[in-house]
Motif scaffolding. Structure first.
Motif, PDB file in Angstrom:
ATOM      1  N   ALA A 196       0.846  -1.290   0.150  1.00  0.00           N
ATOM      2  CA  ALA A 196       0.121   0.044   0.056  1.00  0.00           C
ATOM      3  C   ALA A 196       0.765   1.086   0.063  1.00  0.00           C
ATOM      4  CB  ALA A 196      -0.746   0.015   1.134  1.00  0.00           C
ATOM      5  N   PRO A 197       0.677   2.218  -0.826  1.00  0.00           N
ATOM      6  CA  PRO A 197       1.393   3.341  -1.150  1.00  0.00           C
ATOM      7  C   PRO A 197       1.168   4.541   0.264  1.00  0.00           C
ATOM      8  CG  PRO A 197      -0.021   3.423  -2.681  1.00  0.00           C
ATOM      9  CD  PRO A 197      -0.302   2.149  -1.912  1.00  0.00           C
ATOM     10  N   SER A 198      -0.219   4.085   0.891  1.00  0.00           N
ATOM     11  CA  SER A 198      -0.007   5.224   2.289  1.00  0.00           C
ATOM     12  C   SER A 198      -1.415   4.273   2.705  1.00  0.00           C
ATOM     13  CB  SER A 198      -0.851   6.498   1.607  1.00  0.00           C
ATOM     14  OG  SER A 198      -1.944   6.511   1.163  1.00  0.00           O
ATOM     15  N   SER A 199      -1.722   5.065   4.039  1.00  0.00           N
ATOM     16  CA  SER A 199      -2.997   4.355   4.702  1.00  0.00           C
ATOM     17  C   SER A 199      -4.162   5.189   4.335  1.00  0.00           C
ATOM     18  CB  SER A 199      -2.757   4.473   6.160  1.00  0.00           C
ATOM     19  OG  SER A 199      -2.488   5.897   6.649  1.00  0.00           O
ATOM     20  N   TYR A 200      -4.210   6.066   3.401  1.00  0.00           N
ATOM     21  CA  TYR A 200      -5.489   6.494   2.788  1.00  0.00           C
ATOM     22  C   TYR A 200      -6.369   5.817   1.877  1.00  0.00           C
ATOM     23  CZ  TYR A 200      -3.702  11.233   4.837  1.00  0.00           C
ATOM     24  OH  TYR A 200      -3.280  12.135   5.681  1.00  0.00           O
ATOM     25  N   GLY A 201      -7.536   5.381   2.510  1.00  0.00           N
ATOM     26  CA  GLY A 201      -8.389   4.603   1.771  1.00  0.00           C
ATOM     27  C   GLY A 201      -9.413   5.731   1.184  1.00  0.00           C
ATOM     28  N   ILE A 202      -9.887   5.360  -0.238  1.00  0.00           N
ATOM     29  CA  ILE A 202     -10.933   5.883  -0.776  1.00  0.00           C
ATOM     30  C   ILE A 202     -12.126   5.605  -0.355  1.00  0.00           C
ATOM     31  CG2 ILE A 202     -11.854   6.891  -2.965  1.00  0.00           C
ATOM     32  CD1 ILE A 202      -9.388   5.802  -4.461  1.00  0.00           C
ATOM     33  N   ILE A 203     -13.077   6.527   0.209  1.00  0.00           N
ATOM     34  CA  ILE A 203     -14.194   6.441   0.641  1.00  0.00           C
ATOM     35  C   ILE A 203     -15.259   6.679  -0.184  1.00  0.00           C
ATOM     36  CG2 ILE A 203     -13.364   6.229   3.225  1.00  0.00           C
ATOM     37  CD1 ILE A 203     -14.514   8.999   3.592  1.00  0.00           C
ATOM     38  N   GLY A 204     -16.693   6.605   0.111  1.00  0.00           N
ATOM     39  CA  GLY A 204     -17.689   6.761  -0.842  1.00  0.00           C
ATOM     40  C   GLY A 204     -18.196   8.055  -1.396  1.00  0.00           C
ATOM     41  N   ARG A 205     -17.533   9.082  -1.544  1.00  0.00           N
ATOM     42  CA  ARG A 205     -17.760  10.379  -2.080  1.00  0.00           C
ATOM     43  C   ARG A 205     -16.665  10.944  -3.231  1.00  0.00           C
ATOM     44  NH1 ARG A 205     -20.868   8.783   0.688  1.00  0.00           N
ATOM     45  NH2 ARG A 205     -22.219   9.825   2.519  1.00  0.00           N
ATOM     46  N   TYR A 206     -16.960  11.340  -4.327  1.00  0.00           N
ATOM     47  CA  TYR A 206     -16.006  11.762  -5.250  1.00  0.00           C
ATOM     48  C   TYR A 206     -16.787  12.844  -5.992  1.00  0.00           C
ATOM     49  CZ  TYR A 206     -15.281   6.666  -4.888  1.00  0.00           C
ATOM     50  OH  TYR A 206     -15.211   5.369  -4.804  1.00  0.00           O
ATOM     51  N   ILE A 207     -15.803  13.775  -6.631  1.00  0.00           N
ATOM     52  CA  ILE A 207     -16.217  14.685  -7.507  1.00  0.00           C
ATOM     53  C   ILE A 207     -15.340  14.348  -8.660  1.00  0.00           C
ATOM     54  CG2 ILE A 207     -16.483  17.033  -8.457  1.00  0.00           C
ATOM     55  CD1 ILE A 207     -17.262  17.752  -5.272  1.00  0.00           C
ATOM     56  N   PHE A 208     -15.969  14.153 -10.002  1.00  0.00           N
ATOM     57  CA  PHE A 208     -15.100  13.895 -10.914  1.00  0.00           C
ATOM     58  C   PHE A 208     -15.312  15.041 -12.330  1.00  0.00           C
ATOM     59  CE2 PHE A 208     -15.488   9.424  -9.574  1.00  0.00           C
ATOM     60  CZ  PHE A 208     -14.132   9.281  -9.404  1.00  0.00           C
ATOM     61  N   THR A 209     -14.110  15.265 -13.032  1.00  0.00           N
ATOM     62  CA  THR A 209     -14.474  16.016 -14.452  1.00  0.00           C
ATOM     63  C   THR A 209     -14.908  14.536 -15.268  1.00  0.00           C
ATOM     64  OG1 THR A 209     -12.034  15.323 -14.708  1.00  0.00           O
ATOM     65  CG2 THR A 209     -12.435  17.287 -13.920  1.00  0.00           C
ATOM     66  N   PRO A 210     -15.251  15.184 -16.468  1.00  0.00           N
ATOM     67  CA  PRO A 210     -15.757  14.091 -17.259  1.00  0.00           C
ATOM     68  C   PRO A 210     -14.601  13.390 -17.701  1.00  0.00           C
ATOM     69  CG  PRO A 210     -16.650  16.331 -18.092  1.00  0.00           C
ATOM     70  CD  PRO A 210     -15.613  16.600 -16.979  1.00  0.00           C
ATOM     71  N   GLY A 211     -13.500  13.857 -17.550  1.00  0.00           N
ATOM     72  CA  GLY A 211     -12.306  12.885 -18.188  1.00  0.00           C
ATOM     73  C   GLY A 211     -12.331  11.417 -17.605  1.00  0.00           C
ATOM     74  N   ILE A 212     -12.918  11.220 -16.438  1.00  0.00           N
ATOM     75  CA  ILE A 212     -13.169   9.814 -15.736  1.00  0.00           C
ATOM     76  C   ILE A 212     -13.853   9.048 -16.604  1.00  0.00           C
ATOM     77  CG2 ILE A 212     -15.003  10.324 -14.281  1.00  0.00           C
ATOM     78  CD1 ILE A 212     -12.117   8.304 -13.276  1.00  0.00           C
ATOM     79  N   LEU A 213     -14.786   9.583 -17.333  1.00  0.00           N
ATOM     80  CA  LEU A 213     -15.703   8.889 -18.234  1.00  0.00           C
ATOM     81  C   LEU A 213     -15.068   8.337 -19.479  1.00  0.00           C
ATOM     82  CD1 LEU A 213     -19.040  10.972 -18.029  1.00  0.00           C
ATOM     83  CD2 LEU A 213     -18.491   8.937 -16.851  1.00  0.00           C
ATOM     84  N   GLU A 214     -14.117   8.939 -20.061  1.00  0.00           N
ATOM     85  CA  GLU A 214     -13.142   8.705 -21.053  1.00  0.00           C
ATOM     86  C   GLU A 214     -12.458   7.525 -20.423  1.00  0.00           C
ATOM     87  OE1 GLU A 214     -10.243  10.977 -23.997  1.00  0.00           O
ATOM     88  OE2 GLU A 214     -12.035  12.004 -22.992  1.00  0.00           O
ATOM     89  N   ARG A 215     -11.718   7.630 -19.131  1.00  0.00           N
ATOM     90  CA  ARG A 215     -10.899   6.549 -18.812  1.00  0.00           C
ATOM     91  C   ARG A 215     -11.687   5.296 -18.581  1.00  0.00           C
ATOM     92  NH1 ARG A 215      -8.361   9.560 -20.916  1.00  0.00           N
ATOM     93  NH2 ARG A 215      -7.575   7.853 -21.807  1.00  0.00           N
ATOM     94  N   LEU A 216     -12.804   5.396 -17.997  1.00  0.00           N
ATOM     95  CA  LEU A 216     -13.537   4.226 -17.727  1.00  0.00           C
ATOM     96  C   LEU A 216     -14.211   3.511 -19.135  1.00  0.00           C
ATOM     97  CD1 LEU A 216     -16.241   5.421 -14.906  1.00  0.00           C
ATOM     98  CD2 LEU A 216     -14.390   3.522 -14.772  1.00  0.00           C
ATOM     99  N   SER A 217     -14.203   4.232 -20.205  1.00  0.00           N
ATOM    100  CA  SER A 217     -14.753   3.669 -21.551  1.00  0.00           C
ATOM    101  C   SER A 217     -13.532   2.986 -22.176  1.00  0.00           C
ATOM    102  CB  SER A 217     -15.064   4.605 -22.641  1.00  0.00           C
ATOM    103  OG  SER A 217     -13.807   5.422 -22.972  1.00  0.00           O
TER     104      SER A 217
END
Ligand code: UTP
Length: 285
Positions: A196-217
């Motif tokens: 693990a690179p840190s002890s910071y886990g991602i929890i269930g709140r996010y704000i995304f730019t539309p760029g994430i949709l391209e990466r997901l596609s």
């Protein structure tokens, strides 16, 4: 830039709540008397976001029925003003527009978000997981929005989850920017504690730019054959700045039976109607 839309992914199979989830969507299982997904909708409403897209699956139609505004009918429980709790639901129906999109195959959280991409088009958007209840001095989503307005980049909610829990989370590789704000260099889904690179886990709140949709596609199935949101976030860091915020608040993972029980106890203890009796009962156990 204003965030106008929030996605609530609610299409998962909820296997940890079997047998109840054979017919009851996990998101409608109440924490005492309020379904987990209502907390998510109320948090979104509280920050002024008016469009909600719930990603659902076949057999989970009751989630949408739950939020439909009912016509007052004589003696029904929906009758105007009869129950404050129903009035709260009516307020939701009047204030926010709730749409749904169907995820026909449960291919993971990343895939669920991609299912809503037609509705998002080219605006930044929020994602709220109904499995995470977060109680703090400010709604977790508001904390993210405050930072978004400065950086106008994708921003993830994180918390220190401790090395014993790290392999249950997407974990960020951070550098500190300012106070609780971190810059994300990379993200790894469910790493072994020593990796693990840190002890910071991602929890269930996010704000995304539309760029994430391209990466997901372009994403390929990762850990356990699912399209992992964390992999798409890692990919996004190669194209855009991605930030994380160490959220101020207590989180309950109500996606597990133990987490849900703990949340119910804490919420119950703080309630005026049942708090005292519940604490007396717990002391006697
Ligand atoms: P989880 O993995 O915690 O939910 O996903 P799950 O799959 O329903 O739970 P278990 O492991 O079977 O008990 C986190 C969130 O992402 C949604 C879930 O509904 C939950 O809100 N999700 C997950 C989807 O919408 N689609 C998926 O394919 C997977």
């Amino acid at each position: 830039m204003k965030i106008r839309t929030a996605i609530i992914p609610a299409a998962g199979m909820g296997t940890r709540f079997l047998p109840a989830t054979k017919v009851v969507p996990k998101e409608l299982i109440p924490i005492i008397d309020k379904p987990g997904i209502q907390y998510a909708v109320e948090e979104i409403m509280s920050v002024g976001i008016e469009n909600i897209i719930i990603v659902t699956a076949s057999g989970k139609e009751s989630i949408l029925e739950y939020f439909e505004q009912r016509q007052p009918k004589g003696n029904s429980i929906s009758s105007e003003g009869k129950f404050a709790q129903i009035a709260q639901l009516d307020q939701i129906a009047k204030t926010v527009r709730i749409k749904s999109v169907l995820q026909t195959e449960q291919l993971g959280l990343g895939h669920a978000i991609a299912c809503a991409s037609e509705e998002i088009r080219d605006e930044p958007f929020a994602v709220v997981l109904p499995d995470d209840l977060i109680f703090g001095p400010k709604p977790a989503l508001q904390q993210l929005l405050d930072i978004f307005h400065t950086h106008e980049s994708s921003i993830l909610a994180v918390q220190n989850v401790g090395s014993e829990n790290i392999s249950k989370y997407g974990v960020i590789d951070p550098t500190q920017v300012d106070g609780n704000v971190l810059r994300v260099g990379n993200a790894i889904e469910k790493p072994a504690p020593e990796e693990a690179p840190s002890s910071y886990g991602i929890i269930g709140r996010y704000i995304f730019t539309p760029g994430i949709l391209e990466r997901l596609s372009e994403a390929k199935p990762g850990a356990i054959g699912e399209i992992q949101l964390t992999d798409a976030i890692a990919d996004l860091t190669k194209y855009e700045s991605v930030y994380a915020l160490d959220i101020d608040g207590k989180r309950h993972d109500v996606g597990t039976p133990l987490g849900m029980l703990k949340a119910a106890i804490e919420i119950g203890i703080s309630r005026e109607d049942i708090g005292q009796d519940l604490s007396n009962y717990i002391k006697k156990l």
